[in-house]
Motif scaffolding. Structure first.
Motif, PDB file in Angstrom:
ATOM      1  N   GLY A 173      20.394 -51.530   6.050  1.00 44.70           N
ATOM      2  CA  GLY A 173      19.750 -52.821   6.284  1.00 44.70           C
ATOM      3  C   GLY A 173      18.574 -53.062   5.357  1.00 44.70           C
ATOM      4  N   LEU A 174      17.733 -52.051   5.178  1.00 44.70           N
ATOM      5  CA  LEU A 174      16.590 -52.202   4.281  1.00 44.70           C
ATOM      6  C   LEU A 174      17.057 -52.268   2.832  1.00 44.70           C
ATOM      7  N   ARG A 175      18.049 -51.463   2.476  1.00 43.48           N
ATOM      8  CA  ARG A 175      18.591 -51.505   1.113  1.00 43.48           C
ATOM      9  C   ARG A 175      19.102 -52.901   0.778  1.00 43.48           C
ATOM     10  N   ASP A 176      19.829 -53.515   1.684  1.00 44.72           N
ATOM     11  CA  ASP A 176      20.405 -54.829   1.412  1.00 44.72           C
ATOM     12  C   ASP A 176      19.322 -55.887   1.248  1.00 44.72           C
ATOM     13  N   LEU A 177      18.273 -55.822   2.066  1.00 47.01           N
ATOM     14  CA  LEU A 177      17.181 -56.784   1.946  1.00 47.01           C
ATOM     15  C   LEU A 177      16.463 -56.616   0.618  1.00 47.01           C
ATOM     16  N   LEU A 178      16.131 -55.387   0.265  1.00 43.80           N
ATOM     17  CA  LEU A 178      15.433 -55.137  -0.994  1.00 43.80           C
ATOM     18  C   LEU A 178      16.286 -55.558  -2.187  1.00 43.80           C
ATOM     19  N   THR A 179      17.559 -55.213  -2.150  1.00 48.71           N
ATOM     20  CA  THR A 179      18.453 -55.557  -3.251  1.00 48.71           C
ATOM     21  C   THR A 179      18.563 -57.064  -3.424  1.00 48.71           C
ATOM     22  N   ALA A 180      18.610 -57.791  -2.327  1.00 53.08           N
ATOM     23  CA  ALA A 180      18.715 -59.252  -2.390  1.00 53.08           C
ATOM     24  C   ALA A 180      17.512 -59.878  -3.070  1.00 53.08           C
ATOM     25  N   HIS A 181      16.381 -59.176  -3.053  1.00 51.82           N
ATOM     26  CA  HIS A 181      15.161 -59.699  -3.670  1.00 51.82           C
ATOM     27  C   HIS A 181      14.780 -58.927  -4.925  1.00 51.82           C
ATOM     28  N   ASP A 182      15.728 -58.189  -5.480  1.00 52.17           N
ATOM     29  CA  ASP A 182      15.508 -57.436  -6.702  1.00 52.17           C
ATOM     30  C   ASP A 182      14.297 -56.519  -6.575  1.00 52.17           C
ATOM     31  N   ALA A 183      14.142 -55.929  -5.395  1.00 47.73           N
ATOM     32  CA  ALA A 183      13.021 -55.024  -5.119  1.00 47.73           C
ATOM     33  C   ALA A 183      13.535 -53.592  -5.015  1.00 47.73           C
ATOM     34  N   LEU A 184      12.632 -52.632  -5.262  1.00 46.92           N
ATOM     35  CA  LEU A 184      13.020 -51.225  -5.258  1.00 46.92           C
ATOM     36  C   LEU A 184      12.653 -50.505  -3.976  1.00 46.92           C
ATOM     37  N   THR A 185      11.411 -50.646  -3.527  1.00 44.31           N
ATOM     38  CA  THR A 185      10.968 -49.925  -2.330  1.00 44.31           C
ATOM     39  C   THR A 185      10.259 -50.856  -1.370  1.00 44.31           C
ATOM     40  N   ALA A 186      10.087 -50.365  -0.160  1.00 44.14           N
ATOM     41  CA  ALA A 186       9.145 -50.972   0.777  1.00 44.14           C
ATOM     42  C   ALA A 186       7.869 -50.140   0.699  1.00 44.14           C
ATOM     43  N   HIS A 187       6.777 -50.760   0.273  1.00 45.44           N
ATOM     44  CA  HIS A 187       5.497 -50.064   0.157  1.00 45.44           C
ATOM     45  C   HIS A 187       4.749 -50.277   1.463  1.00 45.44           C
ATOM     46  N   LEU A 188       4.785 -49.277   2.320  1.00 42.77           N
ATOM     47  CA  LEU A 188       4.199 -49.347   3.658  1.00 42.77           C
ATOM     48  C   LEU A 188       2.845 -48.659   3.625  1.00 42.77           C
ATOM     49  N   VAL A 189       1.796 -49.371   4.018  1.00 40.34           N
ATOM     50  CA  VAL A 189       0.443 -48.843   3.860  1.00 40.34           C
ATOM     51  C   VAL A 189      -0.340 -48.926   5.164  1.00 40.34           C
ATOM     52  N   PHE A 190      -1.361 -48.083   5.222  1.00 42.79           N
ATOM     53  CA  PHE A 190      -2.352 -48.114   6.303  1.00 42.79           C
ATOM     54  C   PHE A 190      -3.718 -47.893   5.674  1.00 42.79           C
ATOM     55  N   GLN A 191      -4.690 -48.731   6.034  1.00 47.87           N
ATOM     56  CA  GLN A 191      -6.028 -48.583   5.464  1.00 47.87           C
ATOM     57  C   GLN A 191      -6.809 -47.553   6.268  1.00 47.87           C
ATOM     58  N   ARG A 192      -7.028 -46.400   5.628  1.00 51.50           N
ATOM     59  CA  ARG A 192      -7.739 -45.302   6.278  1.00 51.50           C
ATOM     60  C   ARG A 192      -9.243 -45.529   6.259  1.00 51.50           C
ATOM     61  N   GLU A 193      -9.747 -45.920   5.096  1.00 57.98           N
ATOM     62  CA  GLU A 193     -11.166 -46.244   4.907  1.00 57.98           C
ATOM     63  C   GLU A 193     -11.243 -47.454   3.992  1.00 57.98           C
ATOM     64  N   GLN A 194     -12.464 -47.868   3.634  1.00 58.79           N
ATOM     65  CA  GLN A 194     -12.629 -49.072   2.835  1.00 58.79           C
ATOM     66  C   GLN A 194     -11.765 -49.062   1.576  1.00 58.79           C
ATOM     67  N   ASP A 195     -11.790 -47.991   0.828  1.00 54.85           N
ATOM     68  CA  ASP A 195     -11.045 -47.904  -0.429  1.00 54.85           C
ATOM     69  C   ASP A 195     -10.008 -46.796  -0.418  1.00 54.85           C
ATOM     70  N   VAL A 196      -9.574 -46.405   0.761  1.00 51.89           N
ATOM     71  CA  VAL A 196      -8.601 -45.315   0.893  1.00 51.89           C
ATOM     72  C   VAL A 196      -7.438 -45.787   1.761  1.00 51.89           C
ATOM     73  N   PHE A 197      -6.224 -45.625   1.235  1.00 54.25           N
ATOM     74  CA  PHE A 197      -5.019 -46.027   1.944  1.00 54.25           C
ATOM     75  C   PHE A 197      -4.043 -44.859   2.032  1.00 54.25           C
ATOM     76  N   ASP A 198      -3.255 -44.853   3.100  1.00 49.55           N
ATOM     77  CA  ASP A 198      -2.081 -43.998   3.201  1.00 49.55           C
ATOM     78  C   ASP A 198      -0.864 -44.871   2.914  1.00 49.55           C
ATOM     79  N   ALA A 199       0.164 -44.287   2.297  1.00 55.00           N
ATOM     80  CA  ALA A 199       1.348 -45.062   1.951  1.00 55.00           C
ATOM     81  C   ALA A 199       2.613 -44.244   2.142  1.00 55.00           C
ATOM     82  N   ARG A 200       3.700 -44.971   2.421  1.00 53.41           N
ATOM     83  CA  ARG A 200       5.043 -44.394   2.429  1.00 53.41           C
ATOM     84  C   ARG A 200       5.976 -45.397   1.762  1.00 53.41           C
ATOM     85  N   ASP A 201       6.962 -44.893   1.030  1.00 53.63           N
ATOM     86  CA  ASP A 201       7.852 -45.775   0.269  1.00 53.63           C
ATOM     87  C   ASP A 201       9.319 -45.411   0.449  1.00 53.63           C
ATOM     88  N   PRO A 202       9.986 -46.020   1.417  1.00 53.43           N
ATOM     89  CA  PRO A 202      11.442 -45.866   1.473  1.00 53.43           C
ATOM     90  C   PRO A 202      12.081 -46.450   0.211  1.00 53.43           C
TER      91      PRO A 202
END
Length: 271
Positions: A173-202
């Motif tokens: 499902g995620l592959r099909d959505l990304l492909t339809a928009h010529d995108a490679l990954t989902a960049h999923l982030v969480f703001q840990r601090e003001q200038d610090v983020f955690d990320a995961r990329d399916p």
């Protein structure tokens, strides 16, 4: 037999970072052969280096196990270190020319011009359904966008670190959505601090469940922050990725409020 070097990028520890294959001389290889090599290596990307008439420039192509991609940040860092050169190089990629400053151990990449546009309500619903997320689990400060810094990514921000940690998604499902928009990954982030983020990329588009470090997405995210008004002056971010996979990675991202190019810095180590 083609010689494939193996490096891990955005780390100084071979047990961390995102592994990449590097072929320093891909002369004579056709598209099918490059794809077959990338599939055999099995990393999220393998970079293939070709000569350029400028001695400080190279042509570089990137293949995942399933498709060619226009740009890959972690494989670019790995390639810059593998070349064992010091100074400023130019990598001519399918996404455009990328300036690479390297000291032989680390590399700083300057993106092509970044861009970022809002995700439609329907596409957001599809993305959340694929991820198994609810609307109220999104951080309202960060709207969903399609962002690019050489490759396109879906940017979504989680309200809590636990939501980011609990990643179990619909691969097709995620592959099909990304492909339809010529995108490679989902960049999923969480703001840990003001200038610090955690990320995961399916990365289902490339046949990879998840990336441990995604330099291209970090560049896109920097442009996204500028577009959405989160950068009013020059800003340096630290992105931690790969922690949930047991391969910690650190990406340093520099964003200027008055420019549409973003820089990302990381180390690489040979495996």
């Amino acid at each position: 037999m083609t010689d494939v070097l193996r490096y891990s990028a955005f780390t100084t520890d071979p047990a961390g970072g995102n592994p990449a294959g590097v072929v320093l001389d891909a002369t004579g290889l056709d598209d099918g052969e490059m794809l077959a090599i990338a599939a055999e290596v099995g990393y999220s990307e393998t970079a293939f280096v070709l000569p350029h008439e400028d001695p400080d420039s190279y042509r570089v192509r990137y293949f995942s196990p399933e498709v060619e991609v226009p740009f890959c940040g972690h494989a670019t860092v790995a390639t810059a270190v593998a070349l064992d050169r010091v100074g400023t190089l130019t990598f001519h990629t399918p996404a455009g020319p990328v300036a690479v400053d390297t000291d032989g151990r680390t590399a700083t990449l300057t993106s092509v011009p970044t861009s970022s546009t809002p995700v439609s309500a329907d596409d957001l619903d599809r993305a959340l359904a694929a991820l198994g997320w609810r609307h109220d689990e999104l951080d309202p400060r960060y709207p969903a966008h399609w962002a690019s810094g050489g490759a396109r990514h879906l940017v979504l921000a989680a309200r809590t670190r636990q939501r980011l940690a609990d990643l179990d998604y619909d691969f097709a499902g995620l592959r099909d959505l990304l492909t339809a928009h010529d995108a490679l990954t989902a960049h999923l982030v969480f703001q840990r601090e003001q200038d610090v983020f955690d990320a995961r990329d399916p990365f289902p588009v490339g046949g990879v469940v998840e990336d441990a470090a995604t330099g291209a997405a970090a560049l896109a995210f920097g442009g996204y922050l500028r577009t959405t008004g989160h950068v009013t002056g020059d800003r340096r971010l630290t992105i931690h990725q790969g922690d949930d996979m047991g391969r910690p990675s650190v990406l340093q991202v520099d964003v200027r409020h008055d420019g549409d190019r973003v820089r990302v810095t990381g180390a690489a180590v040979r495996l």
